[in-house]
Design an enzyme around this catalytic site. Structure first.
Site, PDB file in Angstrom:
ATOM      1  N   HIS B  86      21.906 -19.077   1.369  1.00  0.00           N
ATOM      2  CA  HIS B  86      22.862 -19.766   1.790  1.00  0.00           C
ATOM      3  C   HIS B  86      22.242 -20.561   2.722  1.00  0.00           C
ATOM      4  O   HIS B  86      21.743 -19.821   3.701  1.00  0.00           O
ATOM      5  CB  HIS B  86      24.079 -19.663   2.486  1.00  0.00           C
ATOM      6  N   ASP B 165      39.679 -21.534   1.841  1.00  0.00           N
ATOM      7  CA  ASP B 165      38.875 -21.838   2.802  1.00  0.00           C
ATOM      8  C   ASP B 165      38.939 -23.268   1.819  1.00  0.00           C
ATOM      9  O   ASP B 165      38.391 -24.076   2.716  1.00  0.00           O
ATOM     10  CB  ASP B 165      37.056 -21.183   2.398  1.00  0.00           C
ATOM     11  N   ARG B 172      39.832 -29.472   8.546  1.00  0.00           N
ATOM     12  CA  ARG B 172      39.050 -29.086   9.142  1.00  0.00           C
ATOM     13  C   ARG B 172      38.364 -31.011   9.306  1.00  0.00           C
ATOM     14  O   ARG B 172      38.124 -31.696  10.282  1.00  0.00           O
ATOM     15  CB  ARG B 172      37.831 -28.485   9.275  1.00  0.00           C
ATOM     16  N   SER B 187      33.957 -19.508   6.845  1.00  0.00           N
ATOM     17  CA  SER B 187      33.823 -20.973   5.457  1.00  0.00           C
ATOM     18  C   SER B 187      33.108 -20.387   4.538  1.00  0.00           C
ATOM     19  O   SER B 187      32.973 -20.270   3.986  1.00  0.00           O
ATOM     20  CB  SER B 187      33.757 -22.617   6.529  1.00  0.00           C
ATOM     21  N   LYS B 191      33.232 -17.865   0.904  1.00  0.00           N
ATOM     22  CA  LYS B 191      32.551 -18.342   0.002  1.00  0.00           C
ATOM     23  C   LYS B 191      31.395 -17.285  -0.107  1.00  0.00           C
ATOM     24  O   LYS B 191      31.384 -16.877  -2.016  1.00  0.00           O
ATOM     25  CB  LYS B 191      32.579 -19.196  -0.026  1.00  0.00           C
TER      26      LYS B 191
END
Lengths: 426, 426
Positions: B86, B165, B172, B187, B191
């Site tokens: 990620h 999320d 947010r 967050s 995931k």
């Protein structure tokens, strides 16, 4: 319509400890009122304000923007000098009831827009609504007429008075953002300034039964509100007064009306009389009448006459019997000795649970419910002597009220007397 | 249903600097997901979390609650070891495109649920969607099948993956509560953990074009995410990598796909190749294949084979010509000298304004739009030589893109070389 700011940018400024510009404040309050800033955005901003604070300049502008969100009452048609009082809320705080007619009897006009209670502190309108026929709603025209003819109005604020505050207060209530001195101060003062009174006396309560539990916070709130009033051209002073024990000998609605009428008749508990006179002197000074002695107007019945006229002007029957609760329960002194403490919060919560207060805005209050205090700190009591009398329509309510009173009083030990008026801030 | 907590009590705990209990965290995330905690309440809590922080224990539980709000993918049917990457987002960051097939070609399975871009950083799905026919949506069944048959899937996360999320992130975004390391970390990690991969490599970008502008914050975010992954049983490491200048020579959608295909063909910009290999080695180590050399799979065409299969498996035609923008505009070097700086944020914003990115979630992106960088820092340029090529469908977009590039590069002065991989955190 294109918005001059983004809500996120305003929130981030405060979040990161910056000061909001006048234009940002004006915009965010106005945009929130008309729905262009969402509840979740204002909630985030309120939390940032709570944790980061507002500078005095930001707070003055914030309050001005809240006033500007609605109308500011025009009291130019009132022939007497105007003065009002606001209390931050306490247990047994019925002071407005004798005070408003007393000050009016002394020559000033008292334009008081008041509220209903939530939680353990009672609301002035709830108390007055226990008088058969009395109506809290008064039109702007009737408001001015009653001020001229009677000299005092205690009524509900209309929807057009600081609508930003109404919306923001409801939001703060559900988002854990009530306990912010700038937000509390601007909420109170936006309504009081919009009300149009030329002078204002703040009764800032401190102690277990008050919103402010410690003197430092109470002093800070008082000083903040006095500055705000002054900045907006309202002559403002504050008294810091004790709320560690309830005021007077009753906490409830009709119970407090009855006690207020005793005061207006020249009797009543010494603390209620003393605070009523102290606040009356401040209000009369604010109204430019510093030489008028309010004690005389209590003694000679003029205050009572104004009370009757004030109640009647809003549809109430001042001579009608007040509602009483169906059930009573006596709490007897478990031992003999000096009653050294009777906790305001314990009594307030008990009265609330008996039905005198509400947990949610939509709830109704029981007119006759509440607590009668048959002894107060400083009184000697004998074992078995009635100490407290609980009044409720439903006897099932006594249990939880008694729980609230558990540990709420001490018999024996040291009595530490607290002055009723702790300080004066101007 | 009676709720075990009140939202206000949870908000006040965090607001006043306390730690939330496991039960409070579980409740508030679950209640928010099902609507029993309102947006304004979660916004106030998010602001309190941003300003007060979360302890490591609170953060682990918070992340677990977000995972529990939805399904955790079951990859037990995948025969190869699973590993994913990620990136926290950068300009020209097309690394997933060559990386996923490369790692799959080396024997691991890459189950990547990815996102679309918002603002100046591009989204992997947006890039892949510029390939004719390619679909981002893959069912859970096809996901596992493709992992077994091809070895890599890059697709959109389903609605059932960490729905808390999804809801919280959208909130947010509009309430100024994005910039919180615990909230960012939970967050991302909720995931990624729900995705089911057994190991994970985080590419935490730092620099002007990254979400984290300074090394200290990037390091804190990386360490926080590594701890979270480890606490949830996912083997996690992070590389801190430079995002002061864009990655590679393209920023856009189809432009970056083309560059990625060059890398898969054994060519491409050196920085893209280097970072792809560095991340591939970490992923392979995480998958228990530390001795496999990914450089070989790039050289011998195996990675390209997997790429073609991966694109085709989701309906894409890997041989089809990529879309191009209708208009081009060349930015020439104003003077001769050494290009010492080409700012990632400036290029990212320019590409965004050319149509490659979106300002709001609902917006579409232009497949062919973007920026081609004909020179990179360290290159000598001559006055008048093309430096940047802007691609857009509408020539009216060039003006604001050029504004974004104004001051975005320096010719002359000192070149301060930054390592591509700044640090490794495990």
């Amino acid at each position: 319509m294109a918005e001059p700011f983004g809500a996120v940018e305003v929130i981030r400024t405060k979040r990161d400890g910056g000061a909001l510009s006048d234009a940002q404040i004006d915009w965010v309050i106005s945009a929130y009122t008309r729905g262009a800033v969402a509840d979740e955005q204002m909630a985030a901003l309120a939390m940032a304000v709570l944790l980061r604070g507002l500078t005095p300049a930001e707070l003055t502008r914030w309050t001005a923007a809240m006033i500007e969100s609605g109308e500011r009452l025009d009291l130019s048609g009132v022939s007497r000098p105007t003065t009002d009082k606001h209390s931050t809320g306490g247990v047994g705080d019925k002071i407005t009831l004798p005070l408003a007619p007393l000050v009016a009897a002394c020559g000033a006009a008292v334009p008081q827009l008041s509220g209903r209670g939530l939680g353990h502190t009672g609301g002035t309108l709830d108390k007055l609504e226990s008088i058969p026929g009395w109506r809290a709603a008064v039109s702007n025209e009737d408001f001015v007429r009653q001020l001229n003819e009677v000299g005092a109005v205690v009524c509900a604020a209309g929807d057009q008075l600081a609508p930003a505050d109404r919306k923001l207060y409801a939001l703060r209530d559900v988002t854990g953002t009530v306990e912010s001195i700038p937000l509390i101060a601007s909420s109170i003062m936006s309504k009081k300034i919009a009300e149009g009174s030329a002078s204002l006396v703040l009764d800032v309560k401190v102690g277990t039964g008050a919103f402010m539990k410690d003197l430092a916070s109470a002093r800070e709130l008082a000083a903040t509100m006095v500055s705000l009033g002054t900045a907006h051209g309202v002559r403002t002073v504050a008294l810091l007064t004790d709320m560690s024990t309830p005021l007077g000998r009753t906490a409830g609605n009709a119970l407090e009306v009855a006690e207020s009428v005793e005061v207006l008749a020249g009797g009543g508990p010494a603390d209620v009389v003393a605070l009523t006179l102290a606040l009356a002197r401040e209000m009369l000074a604010g109204a430019g009448l510093p030489d008028v002695d309010p004690a005389e107007a209590l003694r000679d019945g003029r205050a009572m006459d104004v009370w009757r006229a004030m109640i009647a002007a809003q549809g109430g029957d001042p001579a009608a019997p007040l509602p009483t609760a169906r059930e009573r329960h006596v709490v007897a002194a478990p031992v003999s000795g000096l009653l050294t403490r009777l906790d305001a919060l314990a009594v307030g919560v008990a009265a609330w649970r008996l039905g005198a207060g509400r947990a949610r805005k939509e709830d109704a209050v029981a007119a006759g419910a509440g607590v009668v205090m048959l002894a107060k700190p400083g009184d000697e009591v004998r074992e078995g002597q009635p100490l407290l009398e609980l009044h409720a329509d439903d006897p099932a309510l006594f249990g939880r009220a008694l729980e609230a009173l558990d540990g709420g009083y001490d018999i024996g030990g040291e009595l530490t007397p607290t002055p009723l008026v702790i300080d004066r801030i101007s």
